[in-house]
Design a protein around this motif. Structure first.
Motif, short mmCIF file in Angstrom:
data_model
loop_
_atom_site.label_atom_id
_atom_site.label_comp_id
_atom_site.label_asym_id
_atom_site.label_seq_id
_atom_site.Cartn_x
_atom_site.Cartn_y
_atom_site.Cartn_z
N LYS A 184 -4.68 23.01 -5.93
CA LYS A 184 -5.67 22.21 -5.18
C LYS A 184 -5.31 20.74 -5.15
N THR A 185 -4.98 20.18 -6.31
CA THR A 185 -4.74 18.74 -6.36
C THR A 185 -3.49 18.37 -5.56
N VAL A 186 -2.48 19.23 -5.58
CA VAL A 186 -1.28 18.95 -4.78
C VAL A 186 -1.64 19.02 -3.30
N VAL A 241 -9.55 12.66 -10.90
CA VAL A 241 -10.36 13.23 -11.97
C VAL A 241 -9.53 13.51 -13.22
N LYS A 242 -8.32 14.01 -13.04
CA LYS A 242 -7.51 14.37 -14.20
C LYS A 242 -6.39 13.38 -14.47
N GLY A 243 -6.35 12.32 -13.72
CA GLY A 243 -5.29 11.33 -13.93
C GLY A 243 -3.94 11.81 -13.43
N ASP A 244 -3.94 12.81 -12.51
CA ASP A 244 -2.65 13.32 -12.06
C ASP A 244 -2.30 12.91 -10.63
N LEU A 245 -2.94 11.85 -10.14
CA LEU A 245 -2.62 11.40 -8.78
C LEU A 245 -2.01 10.00 -8.73
MG LIG Z 1 -6.38 19.70 -9.99
#
Ligand SMILES: [Mg+2]
Ligand SMILES: Nc1ncnc2c1ncn2[C@@H]1O[C@H](COP(=O)(O)OP(=O)(O)OP(=O)(O)O)[C@@H](O)[C@H]1O
Length: 493
Positions: free
Chosen positions: A38-40, A61-65
């Motif tokens: 989803k995040t990708v 939200v998860k610091g992965d962007l």
């Molecule tokens: Mg995600």
């Protein structure tokens, strides 16, 4: 813009699937179980929008962007996908990013004034029930009527105190103000302060124009709100994003059906918005989502299961990416069936079966065609992202923040004269001839002494009438009333 094709290629089915810029304000959905991509997908959409000059807002939200400003090339899975899809001419690329942070640490500070936030949303953050929220609305009204600006939390604290101390006097004009409601607000305000929310409220408040920027080469800014810490209070997170949406709705002009969106707003962990939302709030959310389209804003919800989103909202999400769902328990199987039913059927595709089989970064995709109808659902690989999947180091991030044209503006807090200062000043005037120890607005009073409170209120209201008349004619006076309380939630502007 020149040289940039005005389509948004996002996935590869039998052939390339692209979003149409002219249909991108008709909202979207990214759903799927954890770890399915989803995040990708959200990142790829953000990159494509930026590339054609559309600014984006997203909460990380998860610091992965945070790797979005840097070109990719670091991830073997992404490299594999480039090869697998035979993407000739694929280039890794960084994007223009503005970092924001309600705590002012991982980005430019984001602030709102108390009056912009309005009593309904504040009531939700303060955990007030309907009756208590009603009293909070009166507190705002009394502040408005007396030209007292509610900018930061200390303004609101002293205003609540003042109204509580003078409840008897306000009863005739405004209605019953129960001590219990005042107490609930004070407890809520205390809790909010203890959570460090002081710094969310005040000035300079976020200017929405700063979210709508493009860089020198015409690419849309990707605004990233640091949300990992904010997620420890999910209600505050959801309420803040809703606040931003409603402010955009109020402030942006009508554009009808634009060639491309003015802004695309991603709402990750979208289920939080709807959890325990009271019916009137739910109706307003539905209304904002429906109407914001004509302001050129596309809203894309990301969540685990499409059924997390109420039907009235789900029905408005035209562009869909459904990643894999688990179907082990009967409940999960039911959810898969329901998710499948939200798509226009494709006789060549067993959607229910496909949803459980999809690999990571693979999705069932349906987008809006030029007429605004959903295309037949297709199984497709989401295109690989061009930016770096690994997050920025703290140093890299600090550099991006310092290099921003906005750097310095939001970093400096302004504390102009508002309710807190005015109430304090008047109380000091009133007390001057007496001994110290009376009830000072802004501090927790001991209650009682109705007669004294009454005369105090009398002096105050008299003294404030002049400034009220002044404030109401001014821009600021109008701003007090506007907020979310205004057109969306109150129905009046
Ligand atoms: Mg995600
Ligand atoms: N389109 C894609 N191309 C290449 N690799 C991908 C793609 N989508 C996902 N991946 C790989 O799968 C990993 C997990 O994807 P992602 O973080 O998007 O999952 P998620 O659904 O957001 O998970 P969570 O629910 O835990 O947040 C990525 O780090 C990446 O390695």
């Amino acid at each position: 813009m020149t040289n940039v094709p005005a389509i948004l290629p996002v996935a590869m089915g039998k052939k390339e699937i692209a979003l149409l810029p002219g249909m991108a304000n008709r909202h979207g959905l990214i759903a799927g179980a954890t770890g399915t991509g989803k995040t990708v997908t959200l990142r790829v959409l953000a990159e494509r929008f930026s590339a054609i000059g559309v600014p984006v807002f997203l909460a990380d939200v998860k610091g992965d962007l945070s790797g979005l400003p840097r070109p990719g090339g670091d991830n073997p899975k992404v490299a594999e996908r480039v090869k697998q899809l035979g993407l000739g001419g694929f280039e890794y690329e960084g994007y223009p990013v503005t970092f924001w942070d309600l705590f002012g640490e991982q980005g430019h500070p984001v602030r709102a004034t108390v009056s912009e936030m309005g009593p309904l949303l504040l009531g939700r953050i303060l955990n007030l029930n309907d009756v208590q929220s009603g009293v909070l609305t009166l507190v705002f009204k009394i502040a408005d009527d007396n030209g007292l600006l509610l900018l930061d939390l200390k303004d609101l604290r002293s205003m609540v105190q003042f109204v509580g101390d003078n409840a008897e006097r306000f009863r005739t004009g405004y209605g019953n103000i129960a001590a219990a409601s005042i107490g609930a607000m004070q407890r809520g305000l205390l809790a909010l302060t203890q959570q460090g929310a002081d710094r969310f409220f005040g000035e300079p408040a976020l200017n929405l124009r700063d979210l709508l920027q493009t860089d020198a080469s015409g690419r849309g800014m990707i605004n990233i709100l640091a949300a990992s810490r904010l997620m420890t209070s999910p209600m505050a997170y959801a309420t803040f994003l809703l606040f931003l949406l409603s402010e955009l709705f109020e402030q942006l002009p009508e554009v009808g059906d634009p060639q491309q969106p003015t802004l695309v707003f991603f709402f990750d962990e979208a289920h939080l918005l709807f959890t325990d939302a009271p019916k009137p709030l739910m109706e307003k959310i539905e209304q904002v989502v429906r109407l914001i389209r004509s302001k050129g804003v596309g809203v894309y919800f990301a969540t685990q299961n499409p059924l997390d989103i109420p039907e009235t909202v789900l029905g408005q999400l035209g562009n869909r990416f459904q990643h894999a769902l688990r179907a082990f328990t009967p409940k999960e199987q039911k959810a898969v069936k329901a998710a499948a039913e939200t798509f226009r059927t494709n006789p060549k595709l067993d959607v229910v079966k496909a949803i459980t089989e999809l690999g990571v970064g693979e999705a069932l995709v349906s987008v809006l065609d030029p007429k605004g109808s959903p295309t037949v659902v297709e199984r497709a690989f989401v295109l690989p992202p061009r930016s770096r999947l690994a997050p920025l180091s703290p140093e890299e991030r600090a550099q991006v923040i310092r290099d921003s044209a906005l750097y310095g503006h939001y970093e400096r807090v302004v504390d102009r004269e508002s309710a807190y200062e005015k109430l304090k000043e008047k109380a000091a005037l009133r007390q001057a001839p007496e001994e110290a120890g009376g009830t000072v607005p802004g501090e927790v009073g001991k209650g009682g002494r109705a007669a004294e409170a009454k005369s105090q209120a009398g002096i105050l209201i008299g003294a404030l009438a002049k400034s009220a008349a002044h404030a109401i004619g001014s821009q600021i006076g109008r701003q007090i009333i506007r907020g979310v309380l205004g057109s969306i939630l109150g129905g009046k502007r």
